[in-house]
Design a protein around this motif. Sequence first.
Motif, short mmCIF file in Angstrom:
data_model
loop_
_atom_site.label_atom_id
_atom_site.label_comp_id
_atom_site.label_asym_id
_atom_site.label_seq_id
_atom_site.Cartn_x
_atom_site.Cartn_y
_atom_site.Cartn_z
N SER A 49 0.85 -1.19 0.00
CA SER A 49 0.00 0.00 0.00
C SER A 49 0.88 1.24 0.00
CB SER A 49 -0.91 0.00 1.24
OG SER A 49 -1.80 1.08 1.22
N ILE A 51 0.71 5.88 0.14
CA ILE A 51 -0.05 7.13 0.19
C ILE A 51 0.84 8.26 -0.29
CG2 ILE A 51 0.53 7.56 2.63
CD1 ILE A 51 -2.37 8.69 2.91
N GLY A 56 -2.92 13.08 -1.50
CA GLY A 56 -3.56 12.19 -0.53
C GLY A 56 -4.08 10.89 -1.12
N THR A 58 -4.39 7.12 -2.34
CA THR A 58 -3.95 5.88 -1.72
C THR A 58 -3.95 4.75 -2.75
OG1 THR A 58 -6.20 5.41 -0.97
CG2 THR A 58 -4.74 6.55 0.57
N THR A 69 -6.09 -0.53 5.22
CA THR A 69 -6.35 0.90 5.01
C THR A 69 -5.12 1.69 5.41
OG1 THR A 69 -8.71 0.60 5.52
CG2 THR A 69 -7.83 2.85 5.58
N SER A 71 -3.33 5.45 5.96
CA SER A 71 -3.69 6.83 6.25
C SER A 71 -2.43 7.54 6.78
CB SER A 71 -4.81 6.90 7.29
OG SER A 71 -4.42 6.30 8.50
N SER A 72 -2.53 8.84 6.89
CA SER A 72 -1.36 9.57 7.37
C SER A 72 -1.78 10.74 8.25
CB SER A 72 -0.53 10.10 6.20
OG SER A 72 -1.25 11.08 5.48
N ASP A 73 -0.91 11.06 9.16
CA ASP A 73 -1.05 12.28 9.97
C ASP A 73 0.14 13.15 9.59
OD1 ASP A 73 -0.98 14.29 11.86
OD2 ASP A 73 -1.65 12.99 13.49
N ASN A 74 -0.08 14.05 8.68
CA ASN A 74 1.02 14.84 8.14
C ASN A 74 1.62 15.79 9.17
OD1 ASN A 74 0.50 13.50 5.81
ND2 ASN A 74 -0.34 15.25 4.70
N VAL A 79 2.62 7.55 9.13
CA VAL A 79 1.73 6.83 8.21
C VAL A 79 1.29 5.56 8.90
CG1 VAL A 79 1.59 5.58 6.03
CG2 VAL A 79 2.68 7.82 6.12
N TYR A 80 0.00 5.28 8.80
CA TYR A 80 -0.57 4.12 9.46
C TYR A 80 -1.03 3.10 8.42
CZ TYR A 80 -0.91 7.56 13.23
OH TYR A 80 -0.63 8.52 14.17
N GLN A 82 -3.71 0.08 8.72
CA GLN A 82 -4.65 -0.71 9.50
C GLN A 82 -4.99 -1.96 8.71
OE1 GLN A 82 -5.61 -0.08 12.64
NE2 GLN A 82 -6.67 -2.04 12.63
#
Length: 132
Positions: A49, A51, A56, A58, A69, A71-74, A79-80, A82
Amino acid sequence: EVQLVESGGGSVQAGGSLGLSCAASGSIFDDWAIGWFRQAPGKEREGVSCISSTDGSTYYADSVRGRFTISSDNTKNIVYLQMKSLKPEDKAIYYCALGRGGTAFCSILVAMGPADYDMDYTGKGTLVTVSS
């Protein structure tokens, strides 16, 4: 110098869930993308995967789409990934990788697998074990 540190690996039974994190520190370029790839014993590395920071978007390998899944917290440069409905074939060491080019990096990583020349930085990996 950029460092990537993965965390969150572990053991789970088939059907279970796990969450991975990739924390990036250091001076990161603007058009970054962070992807996850994995390597199981005796198998080729597989892009899982990715991102892209540019828009943004994916990306997912067919083998994990619908179950994983990203996701990211910029603000925190994390980067996560799940992972749910895990299968024994998901067992592998999971690595995160940072590259340039945003969507282009992601497209290649997921479609063709990780290429050493394309990844600016990689983490040391975290083990995910799925028992049947």
